[in-house]
Design a protein around this motif. Structure first.
Motif: not given
Length: 162
Positions: A28-47
């Protein structure tokens, strides 16, 4: 190599349980690293305010989020302990953390997609694959952490610059 020569079968079962749990978290951490960086600035989470390498994201998350995470992790761990471990009051003093006789390490009876095979031999093969993927994920997550800590660049940034 003889790492388990002195271990009892009960100890080996606890090690297997720990390795499966840590492997799952690492995947899950590996997926989180990659997804977290990919959606940076475009996610609905945390504005969409979280940015930079993944190792810096943890400090950018609002405080209320941690209460939710702690509640979910606590509930998961409580159900895992309930399913797998003998009640400490019923454990011999010299065998703390004893797993139940009928508990198969890592089997939390959660299989919504029906992927767990019924055949014992096939199940052993699937579990070995999960362990191997978990081991690889543990190394990958450690490598991601180290690389980002060394130069402050995100993993995806490194991959794109190759």
């Amino acid at each position: 190599l003889g790492f388990a020569e002195k271990a009892t079968p009960a100890t080996l079962q606890r090690y297997r349980e720990a390795e499966l749990a840590h492997g799952r978290v690492s995947m899950l951490a590996v997926i989180g690293f990659l997804v977290g960086e990919k959606v940076e600035g475009s996610s609905f989470l945390f504005d969409a305010s979280i940015s930079g390498p993944a190792i810096t994201h943890i400090t950018q998350v609002p405080d209320g989020f941690w209460a939710v995470i702690i509640a979910f992790v606590g509930a998961y761990e409580a159900s895992r302990a309930e399913a797998g471990w003998v009640d400490p009051a019923d454990c011999p003093v010299d065998q703390p953390g004893l797993l139940r006789e009928d508990y198969l390490p890592g089997d939390l009876k959660f299989d919504p997609l029906g992927l767990m095979p019924d055949d014992a031999e096939e199940f052993a093969l699937i579990q070995t694959k999960e362990l191997q993927n978990g081991r690889l994920a543990m190394l990958a997550a450690a490598g991601f952490l180290a690389q980002e800590a060394v130069d402050g660049k995100g993993i995806l940034e490194h991959l794109q610059s190759m």
